[in-house]
Design a protein around this motif. Structure first.
Motif, PDB file in Angstrom:
ATOM      1  N   SER A   1     -27.340  13.288 -36.764  1.00  0.00           N
ATOM      2  CA  SER A   1     -26.457  14.133 -37.561  1.00  0.00           C
ATOM      3  C   SER A   1     -25.386  13.301 -38.252  1.00  0.00           C
ATOM      4  CB  SER A   1     -25.794  15.196 -36.675  1.00  0.00           C
ATOM      5  OG  SER A   1     -26.675  16.253 -36.383  1.00  0.00           O
ATOM      6  N   THR A   2     -24.874  12.297 -37.557  1.00  0.00           N
ATOM      7  CA  THR A   2     -23.856  11.425 -38.155  1.00  0.00           C
ATOM      8  C   THR A   2     -24.423  10.670 -39.347  1.00  0.00           C
ATOM      9  OG1 THR A   2     -22.681  11.157 -36.054  1.00  0.00           O
ATOM     10  CG2 THR A   2     -22.330   9.458 -37.736  1.00  0.00           C
ATOM     11  N   ASP A   3     -25.624  10.114 -39.211  1.00  0.00           N
ATOM     12  CA  ASP A   3     -26.252   9.397 -40.322  1.00  0.00           C
ATOM     13  C   ASP A   3     -26.438  10.315 -41.527  1.00  0.00           C
ATOM     14  OD1 ASP A   3     -26.451   7.123 -38.757  1.00  0.00           O
ATOM     15  OD2 ASP A   3     -28.501   7.568 -38.112  1.00  0.00           O
ATOM     16  N   ALA A   4     -26.958  11.500 -41.285  1.00  0.00           N
ATOM     17  CA  ALA A   4     -27.225  12.438 -42.381  1.00  0.00           C
ATOM     18  C   ALA A   4     -25.923  12.885 -43.051  1.00  0.00           C
ATOM     19  CB  ALA A   4     -27.995  13.644 -41.854  1.00  0.00           C
ATOM     20  N   ALA A   5     -24.912  13.193 -42.243  1.00  0.00           N
ATOM     21  CA  ALA A   5     -23.639  13.644 -42.803  1.00  0.00           C
ATOM     22  C   ALA A   5     -22.954  12.544 -43.595  1.00  0.00           C
ATOM     23  CB  ALA A   5     -22.726  14.136 -41.685  1.00  0.00           C
TER      24      ALA A   5
ATOM     25  N   GLY B   1     -14.266  12.485 -36.775  1.00  0.00           N
ATOM     26  CA  GLY B   1     -14.549  11.060 -36.872  1.00  0.00           C
ATOM     27  C   GLY B   1     -15.405  10.681 -38.066  1.00  0.00           C
ATOM     28  N   LEU B   2     -16.161  11.627 -38.608  1.00  0.00           N
ATOM     29  CA  LEU B   2     -16.962  11.338 -39.802  1.00  0.00           C
ATOM     30  C   LEU B   2     -16.098  10.863 -40.956  1.00  0.00           C
ATOM     31  CD1 LEU B   2     -19.397  14.403 -39.817  1.00  0.00           C
ATOM     32  CD2 LEU B   2     -20.027  12.021 -39.380  1.00  0.00           C
ATOM     33  N   VAL B   3     -14.856  11.350 -41.023  1.00  0.00           N
ATOM     34  CA  VAL B   3     -13.960  10.975 -42.116  1.00  0.00           C
ATOM     35  C   VAL B   3     -12.749  10.209 -41.603  1.00  0.00           C
ATOM     36  CG1 VAL B   3     -14.704  12.832 -43.627  1.00  0.00           C
ATOM     37  CG2 VAL B   3     -12.870  13.265 -41.993  1.00  0.00           C
ATOM     38  N   GLY B   4     -12.852   9.699 -40.356  1.00  0.00           N
ATOM     39  CA  GLY B   4     -11.792   8.865 -39.803  1.00  0.00           C
ATOM     40  C   GLY B   4     -10.538   9.615 -39.440  1.00  0.00           C
TER      41      GLY B   4
END
Length: 460
Positions: free
Chosen positions: A318-322, A258-261
């Protein structure tokens, strides 16, 4: 009010160092800071208040130079870490293990008894589970990883230092993957390599990637460099002893995709590792099997001790940092220190015009072959021109391989791949697409080999 501290920080110009310096400036503005690194920064407001001491920890005189720098120091924060060249284990051992012994020798010689050391998630043995593990988990590390083995050895050195210096205060913080925008240079060099097109990274930033293969059962934690910096300041102020896990929340397969959709495609971990081994040997990807194992086999860490004993908790998930890291990767972000990609005006691209033509026509060849895969048509003038231009541009490099009598996989397979790609191009279809793709993989491998050789020459 705490007394004015004199703090020596090894590796102060790096990724973790940037977070530590920012937090020290915010929480300890009166502290005297001594920065130790191989190539001190020459500009950047972050580094202006630091007294820089150039020391190569892999050098024979490292202990003597550190001893001179440690006079009247209250605490040493040891962050220095060499990760490149990834395949030069002798150098990495000198920099990371022998270099740490030099730090401890200098501390003993100057009577400094307070150390905060940057250990790692890589110290832990695999758990085979996503249940978070505490600091008491087995610290035998990952046997396949040079980085992990060296971290295990260094923690043994710290154990011995504590036994022989019972009055010493030694804290070890064990972070997971430390990221920020300006970590993009380091992360790209370690995991991606220089050949991933900016357009691909922009797709990741815009969250437009359709699918993402990931090892089944994978769980990763990230932590922002500033949150690590906050943990270090707390360790200094509280004169804490022992080990502390430092990480944000875990992201499992669906969240990572999900980080990159993307939609996650779960892949057998063993199969994916075999692919990484093969691609690394061909120099297509930067990540080594050892670094892959640290990233995928290390356990999820329980951070309750840091929260309870230090009052620490990450500000960023972790999501914010990534996501911040992905933004940095897409934008080609660098910091203002050499460790974070600053070049002080030195050219970073040594690719010749002929090599650029070869790379561009090879990419076009692969794209056109894929587009024609379903249609068995004879190649047109444009297609033929692209193939001819690629063959002409690749001739000088092919002749160099012959003159050098190279016997590596690229040198052996390249002529066969070229011949197969040309022959199948006449008929089109999926065989043409497959052979063109194979030629593209070999082209990436050759470029990575040349880039690595050029970097080695530049560092001599």
């Amino acid at each position: 009010m705490d007394q004015r501290r004199r703090i020596l920080i090894t590796g102060a110009s790096g990724n973790v160092g940037a977070g530590v310096l920012r937090e020290l400036a915010r929480q300890e503005p009166d502290a005297e800071l001594i920065g130790v690194c191989r190539r001190p920064p020459t500009h950047g407001t972050l580094y202006q208040a630091v007294q820089w001491c150039p020391v190569d920890l892999s050098a024979p005189d490292a202990a003597a130079r550190l001893t001179a720098a440690m006079r009247d120091v209250d605490v040493v924060v040891h962050l220095a870490l060499a990760v490149q060249p990834v395949d030069d284990e002798d150098y990495l051992y000198r920099a990371n293990v022998v270099g740490t012994q030099a730090v401890l020798t200098a501390m003993a010689a100057t009577g400094v008894h307070h150390l905060v050391y940057a250990s790692s998630l890589g110290i832990y043995a695999p758990s085979g589970s996503t249940t978070p593990v505490p600091e008491t988990w087995s610290t035998t590390g990952q046997a396949t990883s040079t980085y992990s083995r060296h971290k295990v050895i260094v923690e043994g050195l710290l154990d011995e230092f504590e036994r022989t210096h019972p009055d010493a205060i030694v804290a070890r913080f064990r972070p997971t993957v430390v990221v920020q925008r300006h970590a993009a240079f380091e992360i790209r060099a370690l995991y991606l390599g220089p050949l991933i097109p900016r357009a691909v990274l922009e797709v990741l930033r815009r969250r437009k990637l359709p699918v993402l293969p990931l090892p089944d059962g994978l769980a990763l934690q990230f932590v922002h460099a500033d949150d690590v910096g906050d943990a270090v300041v707390r360790l200094i102020r509280r004169r804490a002893r022992g080990s502390f896990n430092i990480a944000a929340d875990p992201l499992h397969v669906a969240a990572l995709a999900g980080l990159v959709g993307a939609r996650p495609v779960r892949v057998d971990p063993g199969w994916m590792r075999s692919a990484v081994v093969a691609l690394h040997r061909l120099r297509v990807v930067a990540v080594t099997p050892g670094w892959y194992d640290v990233a995928t086999r290390s356990p999820v860490m329980d951070t309750a001790k840091a929260r309870d004993d230090l009052g620490w908790q990450p500000v960023r998930t972790s999501t914010d940092a990534a996501r911040e890291l992905i933004e940095g990767l897409a934008n080609g972000a660098t910091g203002t220190s050499p460790a974070l990609g600053a070049t002080d005006g030195a050219p970073t691209d040594t690719t010749t015009p002929v090599e650029r033509v070869h790379d561009a026509t090879l990419l076009a060849w692969c794209a056109m072959a894929a587009a024609r895969a379903r249609r068995r048509r004879r190649p047109g003038l444009l297609y033929g021109s692209v193939v001819a231009a690629n063959l002409l541009a690749g001739t000088p490099a092919a002749l160099d391989r012959v003159r050098e009598r190279r016997r590596d996989p690229v040198a052996v397979l390249a002529p066969l791949a070229v011949g197969a790609a040309v022959l199948t191009s006449a008929r089109g279809g999926w065989p043409s697409a497959a052979t063109a793709a194979a030629l593209g993989v070999l082209g990436i491998a050759e470029r990575r080999r040349n880039d690595a050789h050029g970097m080695g020459e530049a560092q001599r």
